[in-house]
Motif scaffolding. Sequence first.
Motif, mmCIF file in Angstrom:
data_model
loop_
_atom_site.group_PDB
_atom_site.id
_atom_site.type_symbol
_atom_site.label_atom_id
_atom_site.label_comp_id
_atom_site.label_asym_id
_atom_site.label_seq_id
_atom_site.Cartn_x
_atom_site.Cartn_y
_atom_site.Cartn_z
ATOM 1 N N GLY A 136 1.749 -12.829 19.306
ATOM 2 C CA GLY A 136 2.215 -13.212 17.982
ATOM 3 C C GLY A 136 1.091 -13.147 16.985
ATOM 4 O O GLY A 136 0.002 -12.666 17.297
ATOM 5 N N GLY A 137 1.363 -13.624 15.777
ATOM 6 C CA GLY A 137 0.337 -13.595 14.743
ATOM 7 C C GLY A 137 0.935 -13.721 13.367
ATOM 8 O O GLY A 137 2.040 -14.259 13.200
ATOM 9 N N ASP A 138 0.224 -13.201 12.388
ATOM 10 C CA ASP A 138 0.717 -13.230 11.029
ATOM 11 C C ASP A 138 0.113 -12.035 10.291
ATOM 12 O O ASP A 138 -0.990 -11.600 10.623
ATOM 13 N N THR A 139 0.846 -11.503 9.329
ATOM 14 C CA THR A 139 0.378 -10.329 8.594
ATOM 15 C C THR A 139 0.560 -10.588 7.112
ATOM 16 O O THR A 139 1.679 -10.896 6.677
ATOM 17 N N ILE A 149 4.532 -4.404 12.203
ATOM 18 C CA ILE A 149 4.273 -5.148 13.444
ATOM 19 C C ILE A 149 4.882 -4.410 14.631
ATOM 20 O O ILE A 149 4.242 -4.218 15.668
ATOM 21 N N LEU A 188 -0.530 -9.380 23.522
ATOM 22 C CA LEU A 188 -0.496 -9.872 22.143
ATOM 23 C C LEU A 188 0.829 -10.614 21.975
ATOM 24 O O LEU A 188 1.892 -10.009 22.107
ATOM 25 N N ILE A 212 6.216 -11.805 20.756
ATOM 26 C CA ILE A 212 6.430 -11.445 19.347
ATOM 27 C C ILE A 212 7.923 -11.387 19.002
ATOM 28 O O ILE A 212 8.721 -10.886 19.784
ATOM 29 N N GLY A 213 8.280 -11.898 17.831
ATOM 30 C CA GLY A 213 9.636 -11.718 17.330
ATOM 31 C C GLY A 213 10.350 -12.999 16.972
ATOM 32 O O GLY A 213 11.347 -12.975 16.250
ATOM 33 N N ASP A 214 9.879 -14.118 17.446
ATOM 34 C CA ASP A 214 10.529 -15.385 17.086
ATOM 35 C C ASP A 214 9.572 -16.180 16.194
ATOM 36 O O ASP A 214 8.546 -15.675 15.753
ATOM 37 N N ASP A 215 9.917 -17.438 15.926
ATOM 38 C CA ASP A 215 9.070 -18.241 15.046
ATOM 39 C C ASP A 215 7.777 -18.680 15.734
ATOM 40 O O ASP A 215 6.803 -19.033 15.081
ATOM 41 N N GLU A 241 6.434 -5.379 6.440
ATOM 42 C CA GLU A 241 5.659 -6.177 7.388
ATOM 43 C C GLU A 241 6.217 -6.074 8.814
ATOM 44 O O GLU A 241 5.464 -5.930 9.777
ATOM 45 N N PHE A 242 7.551 -6.094 8.922
ATOM 46 C CA PHE A 242 8.149 -6.140 10.265
ATOM 47 C C PHE A 242 8.078 -4.789 10.955
ATOM 48 O O PHE A 242 7.826 -4.711 12.150
ATOM 49 N N LEU A 247 -2.838 -12.461 16.677
ATOM 50 C CA LEU A 247 -3.561 -11.639 15.714
ATOM 51 C C LEU A 247 -3.129 -11.975 14.292
ATOM 52 O O LEU A 247 -1.964 -11.772 13.930
HETATM 53 P P1 ADP Z 1 7.258 -16.413 10.269
HETATM 54 O O1 ADP Z 1 7.655 -16.004 8.880
HETATM 55 O O2 ADP Z 1 8.275 -17.204 10.986
HETATM 56 O O3 ADP Z 1 5.875 -16.974 10.330
HETATM 57 P P2 ADP Z 1 6.546 -13.722 10.588
HETATM 58 O O4 ADP Z 1 7.555 -13.031 9.772
HETATM 59 O O5 ADP Z 1 5.209 -13.991 9.995
HETATM 60 O O6 ADP Z 1 7.207 -15.052 11.115
HETATM 61 O O7 ADP Z 1 6.329 -12.903 11.932
HETATM 62 C C1 ADP Z 1 7.403 -12.409 12.690
HETATM 63 C C2 ADP Z 1 6.995 -12.272 14.124
HETATM 64 O O8 ADP Z 1 5.957 -11.301 14.231
HETATM 65 C C3 ADP Z 1 6.415 -13.549 14.733
HETATM 66 O O9 ADP Z 1 6.828 -13.629 16.077
HETATM 67 C C4 ADP Z 1 4.931 -13.369 14.646
HETATM 68 O O10 ADP Z 1 4.250 -14.076 15.667
HETATM 69 C C5 ADP Z 1 4.795 -11.855 14.814
HETATM 70 N N1 ADP Z 1 3.628 -11.297 14.100
HETATM 71 C C6 ADP Z 1 3.361 -11.316 12.784
HETATM 72 N N2 ADP Z 1 2.227 -10.661 12.500
HETATM 73 C C7 ADP Z 1 1.747 -10.198 13.669
HETATM 74 C C8 ADP Z 1 0.603 -9.443 14.061
HETATM 75 N N3 ADP Z 1 -0.316 -9.031 13.174
HETATM 76 N N4 ADP Z 1 0.429 -9.180 15.368
HETATM 77 C C9 ADP Z 1 1.315 -9.611 16.271
HETATM 78 N N5 ADP Z 1 2.428 -10.307 15.991
HETATM 79 C C10 ADP Z 1 2.636 -10.611 14.706
#
Ligand code: ADP
Length: 319
Positions: free
Chosen positions: A125-128, A15, A123, A32-35, A11-12, A93
């Motif tokens: 932050g987000g979640d994947t 991203i 962009l 991107i990169g923190d909580d 996942e990382f 995203l």
């Molecule tokens: P957490 O587990 O704390 O929710 P994640 O591991 O989901 O953090 O995400 C790590 C970092 O990557 C966070 O800063 C998050 O905003 C960013 N991130 C995750 N998915 C995406 C994405 N699809 N696009 C941009 N940033 C993302």
Amino acid sequence: MTPAGASELDEFALIERYFQRPVDAPWLRLGIGDDAAVLQPEPGCELVICSDTLVAGRHFPHHSEAADIGWKALAVNLSDLAAMGASPRGFLLNLSLPEADHAFLAGFSEGLFELAQQFQLALVGGDTTRGPLCITITAFGQARGGRVLRRAGAQQDDLILLVGDLGGAALALQRGASADAALAQRLNRPRPFVSAGGLLADRAHAAIDVSDGLAADLSHLLRASQVGAELDLDALRLHPQLSALPREEALNLALHGGDDYALLATMDADNWQQLQKELPQDLAAAFSVIGRIHGRAGILAIDAEGRKQPVKPSGYRHF
Ligand code: ADP
Ligand code: MG
């Protein structure tokens, strides 16, 4: 967090590879990169935020070009911000993907950032996660304090302005693979009226973007403003390819088709005169006056002979 197969990017890495781009923006304290991300809007500005989800098989066919999906997921959000009179700054995203497919991710991120770069959007932050293909973008922007445009606010005798033309996306959807490239672009790569939204903010009383069809979206604005409208059917700007269709059919697509991402706004005649002086030439051509606000509820369409007919507020419905 998503467990990834051994052959896939985790996942990382995914991203970092596809979504982490260098950003230089004074309002972005942490991306991107923190909580969580940290934003600092400009003094005197309000944060305006919206979110839209695209589901494979519902909002786009499963075989769509990945780059088009990326573009459109952002475009629909920018259209919402424009309708609020806000100037876009960045977005989050949330991606649900069946697998970490390189070809898809490369295409998707290319289309997404192609549009993002046009407006210098970051962009942040987000979640994947793993799951059925589904994309949610949450976009934000700013507007000078008290200047956001709402659906409520249209006043008696306001002119109704349309920015853009109607029915192209609905025709493209109807034609499917036989739509030519220019028409297919309307459906796959809508161009949100970002700068028009900013110009409207200073002049309009109310605004909305046209995503579910003119009749449905105008009705939302009218209901929120507690007014009605007369619509001049001959003044409606239709997509050029609609002119080859029977009039009735063209009007039906224009009034009840979706995915146009045009803007609707209302303002008094004095403000419209002023706005016309401020509009850059390339944008002026996109503006047209299509009707007038009046006190009676609902939409009355007026044709060339002056006949009046009620317009049903039907458009695209999810449920
Ligand atoms: P957490 O587990 O704390 O929710 P994640 O591991 O989901 O953090 O995400 C790590 C970092 O990557 C966070 O800063 C998050 O905003 C960013 N991130 C995750 N998915 C995406 C994405 N699809 N696009 C941009 N940033 C993302
Ligand atoms: Mg997470």
